[in-house]
Design an enzyme around this catalytic site. Structure first.
Site, PDB file in Angstrom:
ATOM      1  N   ASP A 145       0.715  -1.166  -0.029  1.00 52.75           N
ATOM      2  CA  ASP A 145       0.101   0.014   0.000  1.00 52.75           C
ATOM      3  C   ASP A 145       0.830   1.138   0.105  1.00 52.75           C
ATOM      4  OD1 ASP A 145      -2.020   2.010   0.253  1.00 52.75           O
ATOM      5  OD2 ASP A 145      -3.056   0.647   2.072  1.00 52.75           O
ATOM      6  N   GLY A 194      -4.992   3.237  -8.214  1.00 51.98           N
ATOM      7  CA  GLY A 194      -5.378   3.626  -9.388  1.00 51.98           C
ATOM      8  C   GLY A 194      -4.514   4.793 -10.162  1.00 51.98           C
ATOM      9  N   ASP A 215     -10.530   4.513  -1.799  1.00 53.70           N
ATOM     10  CA  ASP A 215     -11.101   3.259  -0.797  1.00 53.70           C
ATOM     11  C   ASP A 215     -12.383   3.256  -0.895  1.00 53.70           C
ATOM     12  OD1 ASP A 215      -8.476   3.242   0.061  1.00 53.70           O
ATOM     13  OD2 ASP A 215      -8.849   3.606   2.108  1.00 53.70           O
TER      14      ASP A 215
HETATM   15  C1  GLA Z   1      -5.466   2.365   2.595  1.00 51.69           C
HETATM   16  C2  GLA Z   1      -5.921   1.197   1.962  1.00 51.69           C
HETATM   17  C3  GLA Z   1      -6.929   0.351   2.624  1.00 51.69           C
HETATM   18  C4  GLA Z   1      -6.609  -0.149   4.067  1.00 51.69           C
HETATM   19  C5  GLA Z   1      -5.961   1.264   4.836  1.00 51.69           C
HETATM   20  C6  GLA Z   1      -5.039   0.704   5.864  1.00 51.69           C
HETATM   21  O1  GLA Z   1      -6.421   3.365   2.886  1.00 51.69           O
HETATM   22  O2  GLA Z   1      -6.477   1.634   0.588  1.00 51.69           O
HETATM   23  O3  GLA Z   1      -7.473  -0.815   1.703  1.00 51.69           O
HETATM   24  O4  GLA Z   1      -5.470  -1.314   3.801  1.00 51.69           O
HETATM   25  O5  GLA Z   1      -5.072   1.917   4.061  1.00 51.69           O
HETATM   26  O6  GLA Z   1      -4.521   1.619   6.819  1.00 51.69           O
END
Ligand code: GLA
Length: 394
Positions: A145, A194, A215
């Site tokens: 991430d 994305g 998200d």
């Molecule tokens: C980001 C990701 C989420 C999740 C959070 C965790 O927002 O997009 O899917 O993994 O971090 O902190």
């Protein structure tokens, strides 16, 4: 049929992914992830419970095999820089063994930045070491991430988005190489919302799936906004490499039955990874029947791996179609309006779905009923925010 087979073979041969990577996610990964329900509160006990319930609820047998720990498991590094789990996760190897003993696989989470999105320890500068640790613990899947790595990008290349994007790709490739070096197969899930049209380069950095949006939240508007933003992305997905419109919110928030049906229908049309995110201890029969509908899952997991796309966009309805390996076509009609629709004056768009005669034999995948031969002018009554999902054959 022959054309479909050729397309499948061509997709495998010309894919930028290695054969091993394609095999690893030949169909979109299915499982469960801790974030959408537990967020920062997740513990070892929650993961074990989720593994127990994924089996007893029938989810595993329906295909949901990955149990993925998201953010907030990370502890401090040891004197040699090795990553440790925090007090919520006393023994990662034992946890992985437990999940494996249930016939499941297990996933973990990190960031190319020095901090994860929830502010925990990321992998920056420790990529090889971390991948090795995940492999030693027995992990089968990594969600990586972007999070604080955005700060690194801005600091190193202020006002130069192209150079920033280059850095981002390199960071994903770095972890890809680190995973390969471990020799342990791990599904590689890119999470950078994305940016920089990741679908165009995700496979080159080893991505088996890549988030194609920001998200998701547990409400219809968030879900549908994401769903409709996927129009036009179908050509980028295929066996081993999938667009990921984010994890399922079926069973979370206040989404009702019809909204959950739309959610699951759209994710299946999109050949999206089906990563459930609900609390299994509160799963009722309605949710279970939506999440484990065999015929809907079969569309998501169709071997051709051709993602569906929009064929009609109206004020009341959206119609999407998806070609399938056996020569049939999945057709989904979404009522995106705030009222029930009877589809008055609307067409099913059968020609656009690949039926030049304007007729097709249909099976309704949510009711499990054969509907006989449909004409383009036939209509369905669809509740507010609901969907109809059909399998069409000549
Ligand atoms: C980001 C990701 C989420 C999740 C959070 C965790 O927002 O997009 O899917 O993994 O971090 O902190």
């Amino acid at each position: 049929m022959r054309r479909r087979l050729c397309a499948l073979v061509a997709a495998l041969v010309f894919s930028p992914l290695s054969f091993a990577a394609q095999q690893l996610a030949a169909t979109p990964p299915m499982g469960w992830n801790s974030w959408n329900w537990f967020a920062g509160k997740v513990t070892d006990a929650d993961i074990r419970k989720a593994a127990d319930l994924i089996v007893s609820s029938g989810m595993r047998d329906a295909g949901y095999v990955y149990v993925n720990i998201d953010d907030t498991w990370e502890g401090k590094r040891d004197a040699n820089g090795g990553i440790r789990s925090n007090e919520k996760f006393p023994d990662m190897k034992a946890l992985a063994d437990y999940v494996h003993s249930k016939g499941l696989k297990i996933g973990i989470y990190s960031s190319p930045g020095s901090k994860t999105c929830a502010g925990y320890e990321g992998s920056f500068g420790h990529e090889e070491q971390d991948a090795k640790t995940y492999a030693e613990w027995g992990f089968d899947y990594l969600k990586y991430d972007l999070c604080s790595f955005r700060d690194n990008m801005r600091q190193e290349h202020p006002n130069d988005p192209a150079a920033q994007n280059h850095m981002m790709r390199d960071a994903y490739e770095k972890m890809h190489q680190a995973i390969l070096k471990t020799g342990r197969p791990m599904v590689y899930s890119l999470c950078q919302y994305g940016y920089d049209q990741v679908w165009q380069w995700g496979p080159e950095v080893g991505g088996n799936l890549w988030r194609s949006t920001e998200d998701i939240s547990a409400n219809y508007n968030s879900m549908m906004l994401i769903a409709l933003s996927q129009a036009g992305l179908s050509k980028y997905a295929g066996p081993g490499h999938w667009n990921d419109p984010d994890m399922l919110e079926v069973g979370n928030g206040k989404m009702n039955h019809d909204e959950n049906v739309s959610h699951m229908t759209m994710w299946a049309m999109l050949a999206a990874p089906l990563i459930a995110g609900n609390n299994f201890t509160e799963m009722n029969d309605d949710l279970r029947s939506i999440l484990t509908n065999k015929e809907v899952i079969a569309i998501d997991q169709d071997k051709l791996g051709k993602q569906g796309d929009r064929i009609h966009s109206g004020d009341e309805t959206e119609i999407w179609s998806r070609p399938l390996a056996d020569g049939s076509v999945a057709l989904a009609i979404f009522n995106i309006s705030e009222d029930r629709t009877t589809m008055r004056g609307q067409r099913l768009h059968l020609k656009e779905a690949g039926f030049p005669s304007g007729t097709a034999r249909a099976r309704d995948l949510w009711t499990g009923k054969d509907l006989g031969t449909l004409k383009d002018t036939d209509a369905f009554t669809i509740p507010r925010h609901g969907a109809v999902m059909l399998k069409l054959t000549k």
